[in-house]
Design an enzyme around this catalytic site. Structure first.
Site, PDB file in Angstrom:
ATOM      1  N   ARG A  16     -65.932 -14.985  -2.469  1.00 51.33           N
ATOM      2  CA  ARG A  16     -65.123 -15.491  -1.218  1.00 51.33           C
ATOM      3  C   ARG A  16     -64.559 -16.675  -1.634  1.00 51.33           C
ATOM      4  O   ARG A  16     -65.334 -17.276  -2.528  1.00 51.33           O
ATOM      5  CB  ARG A  16     -65.894 -15.287   0.056  1.00 51.33           C
ATOM      6  CG  ARG A  16     -67.297 -15.927   0.050  1.00 51.33           C
ATOM      7  CD  ARG A  16     -67.575 -16.584   1.272  1.00 51.33           C
ATOM      8  NE  ARG A  16     -66.846 -17.480   1.705  1.00 51.33           N
ATOM      9  CZ  ARG A  16     -66.977 -18.889   1.433  1.00 51.33           C
ATOM     10  NH1 ARG A  16     -68.219 -19.160   0.678  1.00 51.33           N
ATOM     11  NH2 ARG A  16     -66.101 -20.005   2.021  1.00 51.33           N
ATOM     12  N   GLY A  17     -63.980 -17.291  -0.677  1.00 48.42           N
ATOM     13  CA  GLY A  17     -63.460 -18.920  -0.768  1.00 48.42           C
ATOM     14  C   GLY A  17     -61.824 -18.335  -1.483  1.00 48.42           C
ATOM     15  O   GLY A  17     -61.617 -17.761  -2.241  1.00 48.42           O
ATOM     16  N   ALA A  18     -60.932 -18.967  -0.649  1.00 44.56           N
ATOM     17  CA  ALA A  18     -59.525 -18.636  -1.339  1.00 44.56           C
ATOM     18  C   ALA A  18     -59.293 -18.797  -2.741  1.00 44.56           C
ATOM     19  O   ALA A  18     -58.537 -17.853  -3.408  1.00 44.56           O
ATOM     20  CB  ALA A  18     -58.525 -19.369  -0.277  1.00 44.56           C
ATOM     21  N   ARG A  53     -58.007  -8.104   0.403  1.00 41.90           N
ATOM     22  CA  ARG A  53     -57.997  -8.832   1.493  1.00 41.90           C
ATOM     23  C   ARG A  53     -56.656  -9.577   1.857  1.00 41.90           C
ATOM     24  O   ARG A  53     -56.113  -9.864   0.999  1.00 41.90           O
ATOM     25  CB  ARG A  53     -59.254 -10.365   1.411  1.00 41.90           C
ATOM     26  CG  ARG A  53     -60.539  -9.678   1.568  1.00 41.90           C
ATOM     27  CD  ARG A  53     -61.689 -11.164   1.709  1.00 41.90           C
ATOM     28  NE  ARG A  53     -61.446 -11.688   2.951  1.00 41.90           N
ATOM     29  CZ  ARG A  53     -62.282 -12.755   3.161  1.00 41.90           C
ATOM     30  NH1 ARG A  53     -62.746 -13.794   2.170  1.00 41.90           N
ATOM     31  NH2 ARG A  53     -62.223 -13.447   4.394  1.00 41.90           N
ATOM     32  N   CYS A 115     -66.237 -24.197   8.242  1.00 36.57           N
ATOM     33  CA  CYS A 115     -66.350 -23.143   7.411  1.00 36.57           C
ATOM     34  C   CYS A 115     -67.056 -23.909   5.911  1.00 36.57           C
ATOM     35  O   CYS A 115     -67.613 -24.797   5.681  1.00 36.57           O
ATOM     36  CB  CYS A 115     -65.194 -22.427   6.988  1.00 36.57           C
ATOM     37  SG  CYS A 115     -65.184 -20.986   6.197  1.00 36.57           S
ATOM     38  N   ASP A 186     -56.336 -21.149   3.410  1.00 41.21           N
ATOM     39  CA  ASP A 186     -56.397 -20.086   2.733  1.00 41.21           C
ATOM     40  C   ASP A 186     -54.777 -19.771   2.360  1.00 41.21           C
ATOM     41  O   ASP A 186     -54.453 -19.307   1.690  1.00 41.21           O
ATOM     42  CB  ASP A 186     -56.856 -18.687   3.755  1.00 41.21           C
ATOM     43  CG  ASP A 186     -58.486 -18.995   3.664  1.00 41.21           C
ATOM     44  OD1 ASP A 186     -59.007 -19.651   4.397  1.00 41.21           O
ATOM     45  OD2 ASP A 186     -58.888 -18.203   2.827  1.00 41.21           O
ATOM     46  N   ASN A 196     -56.245 -21.077   8.159  1.00 35.84           N
ATOM     47  CA  ASN A 196     -57.965 -21.204   7.659  1.00 35.84           C
ATOM     48  C   ASN A 196     -58.596 -20.375   8.292  1.00 35.84           C
ATOM     49  O   ASN A 196     -58.265 -19.864   9.298  1.00 35.84           O
ATOM     50  CB  ASN A 196     -57.857 -22.815   7.641  1.00 35.84           C
ATOM     51  CG  ASN A 196     -59.228 -23.011   6.824  1.00 35.84           C
ATOM     52  OD1 ASN A 196     -59.358 -22.537   5.624  1.00 35.84           O
ATOM     53  ND2 ASN A 196     -60.220 -23.616   7.347  1.00 35.84           N
ATOM     54  N   LYS A 197     -59.875 -20.633   8.222  1.00 37.40           N
ATOM     55  CA  LYS A 197     -60.944 -19.724   8.801  1.00 37.40           C
ATOM     56  C   LYS A 197     -60.830 -20.034  10.566  1.00 37.40           C
ATOM     57  O   LYS A 197     -60.575 -20.924  10.876  1.00 37.40           O
ATOM     58  CB  LYS A 197     -62.276 -20.514   8.332  1.00 37.40           C
ATOM     59  CG  LYS A 197     -63.640 -19.501   8.960  1.00 37.40           C
ATOM     60  CD  LYS A 197     -63.670 -17.980   8.756  1.00 37.40           C
ATOM     61  CE  LYS A 197     -63.097 -17.381   7.526  1.00 37.40           C
ATOM     62  NZ  LYS A 197     -64.182 -16.988   6.736  1.00 37.40           N
ATOM     63  N   LYS A 222     -52.424 -21.993  -2.897  1.00 36.39           N
ATOM     64  CA  LYS A 222     -52.386 -21.561  -1.768  1.00 36.39           C
ATOM     65  C   LYS A 222     -51.039 -21.670  -0.686  1.00 36.39           C
ATOM     66  O   LYS A 222     -51.265 -21.279   0.556  1.00 36.39           O
ATOM     67  CB  LYS A 222     -53.576 -21.922  -0.855  1.00 36.39           C
ATOM     68  CG  LYS A 222     -54.738 -21.374  -1.664  1.00 36.39           C
ATOM     69  CD  LYS A 222     -56.140 -22.221  -1.103  1.00 36.39           C
ATOM     70  CE  LYS A 222     -57.082 -22.392  -1.863  1.00 36.39           C
ATOM     71  NZ  LYS A 222     -58.088 -23.569  -1.440  1.00 36.39           N
TER      72      LYS A 222
HETATM   73  P1  RI2 Z   1     -61.856 -22.853  -1.158  1.00 35.16           P
HETATM   74  C1  RI2 Z   1     -62.280 -19.679   3.036  1.00 35.16           C
HETATM   75  O1  RI2 Z   1     -62.011 -18.334   3.300  1.00 35.16           O
HETATM   76  C2  RI2 Z   1     -62.431 -20.673   4.226  1.00 35.16           C
HETATM   77  O2  RI2 Z   1     -61.563 -20.390   5.058  1.00 35.16           O
HETATM   78  C3  RI2 Z   1     -62.084 -21.708   3.367  1.00 35.16           C
HETATM   79  O3  RI2 Z   1     -61.552 -22.817   4.154  1.00 35.16           O
HETATM   80  C4  RI2 Z   1     -61.047 -21.467   2.354  1.00 35.16           C
HETATM   81  O4  RI2 Z   1     -61.393 -19.978   1.975  1.00 35.16           O
HETATM   82  C5  RI2 Z   1     -60.644 -22.330   1.387  1.00 35.16           C
HETATM   83  O5  RI2 Z   1     -61.691 -22.370   0.313  1.00 35.16           O
HETATM   84  P2  RI2 Z   1     -63.327 -17.161   3.068  1.00 35.16           P
HETATM   85  O6  RI2 Z   1     -63.090 -16.542   1.733  1.00 35.16           O
HETATM   86  O7  RI2 Z   1     -60.552 -22.278  -1.817  1.00 35.16           O
HETATM   87  O8  RI2 Z   1     -64.684 -17.630   3.448  1.00 35.16           O
HETATM   88  O9  RI2 Z   1     -61.315 -24.501  -0.717  1.00 35.16           O
HETATM   89  O10 RI2 Z   1     -62.798 -16.237   4.146  1.00 35.16           O
HETATM   90  O11 RI2 Z   1     -62.977 -22.825  -1.552  1.00 35.16           O
END
Ligand code: RI2
Length: 293
Positions: A16-18, A53, A115, A186, A196-197, A222
């Site tokens: 996870r994380g965009a 996703r 988040c 995101d 975003n979250k 993004k």
């Molecule tokens: P980075 C995450 O989404 C959060 O919404 C966070 O702010 C965003 O991705 C960006 O994260 P999720 O996958 O790319 O947890 O900066 O739903 O790590």
């Protein structure tokens, strides 16, 4: 890992994380390109990954770039090198954002984040390494409590960090004299709106009311070229069980929301610190290879 494995891990949020989901998709396609698979085969795998996703455009952007590389070169080893360079560029971008973002942090600052964004944590890391003394307030970020990840990462950097419930943002913004908000993204639309979250738009609303800067740290991966052509992202709705199960009670569990550009002070990218209105220029410059889609 096969493409299906990676897609499943993205859906379950094990990955996870965009940025990370985009890079995981690119790495999975890279393996297929290196294995000599045809464009059609890689395209079919790309479809599986894109459907894992719906909200972060880093995922389709990464997939589309891999397909573009293969289609342009018509040569798997050249395409593989292009995709490797792309992955490296994204990793380097996070370092640049860390460096640029750290310059916005002043000694004594109280920073609130929501988040878990690796990009935001990188900004904190660069600021700490530059000798800045500051504190972080991290929201829990219900329902999956990703704020705990942020709190632990910030603690591990040796930065004072305090967890708060999401519902305490308004109270803390005033009581703790928060100096700035810093969140990840995101998706960024060409008009400067930021996805975003879930809960980020509430944080932005409060920051705006309190005249606190609302900073977004994100790579240009993004930014949404689709939004140039009027296409927005789908806001993911996740399993209600992530929140709670109570007999006879409906549960609604949206995972993201949209911060209007009016509430965004600046966006920190690897191309520099920009006002939200400049998102259009970024898309025009960076996504020329996707023009007309
Ligand atoms: P980075 C995450 O989404 C959060 O919404 C966070 O702010 C965003 O991705 C960006 O994260 P999720 O996958 O790319 O947890 O900066 O739903 O790590």
């Amino acid at each position: 890992m096969t493409v299906k494995d990676v897609a499943e891990k993205i859906t379950s949020m094990e990955i996870r994380g965009a940025l990370d989901i985009g890079l995981a998709a690119a790495s999975a396609l890279l393996e297929e390109v290196e294995a000599g698979k045809s464009f059609r085969e890689v395209e079919a795998s790309g479809e599986i990954l894109k459907n894992a996703r719906p909200t972060a455009v880093s995922l389709p952007n990464a997939v589309e770039y891999c397909l573009f590389a293969l289609n342009q070169s018509k040569d798997n080893s050249i395409a593989a090198k292009t995709i490797q360079d792309f992955i490296k560029l994204q990793e380097d971008s996070v370092e640049k954002i860390g460096r640029y973002g750290s310059r916005l942090i002043k000694n004594g600052d109280i920073i609130l984040t929501h988040c878990n964004s690796d990009t935001v944590v990188k900004v904190f890391e660069y600021a700490k390494n530059a000798g800045k003394k500051f504190e972080v307030y991290a929201t829990e970020t219900r329902p999956r409590n990703q704020g705990y990840l942020t709190a632990k990462a910030v603690r591990n950097l040796g930065i004072p960090v305090t967890l708060i419930p999401d519902s305490a943002v308004n109270y803390c913004m005033k009581e703790k004299n928060v100096d700035m908000v810093m969140v990840g993204a995101d998706t960024v639309y060409t008009n400067g709106d930021v996805v975003n979250k879930i809960g980020t738009s509430q944080v932005a609303l409060i920051a705006n009311a309190e005249e606190v800067d609302f900073n977004v740290a994100t790579g240009t991966i993004k930014f949404s070229p689709q939004s140039l052509y009027g296409v927005g992202v789908e806001i993911e709705e996740r399993d209600p069980k992530e929140l709670v199960e109570i007999e006879g009670v409906n549960v609604f569990n949206p995972a993201f929301d949209v911060v209007p550009k009016e509430h965004v002070t600046r966006i920190i990218t690897e191309d520099g610190v920009i006002p939200p209105e400049a998102a259009y220029n970024i898309v025009k410059e960076k996504f020329g290879w996707r023009a007309g889609k």
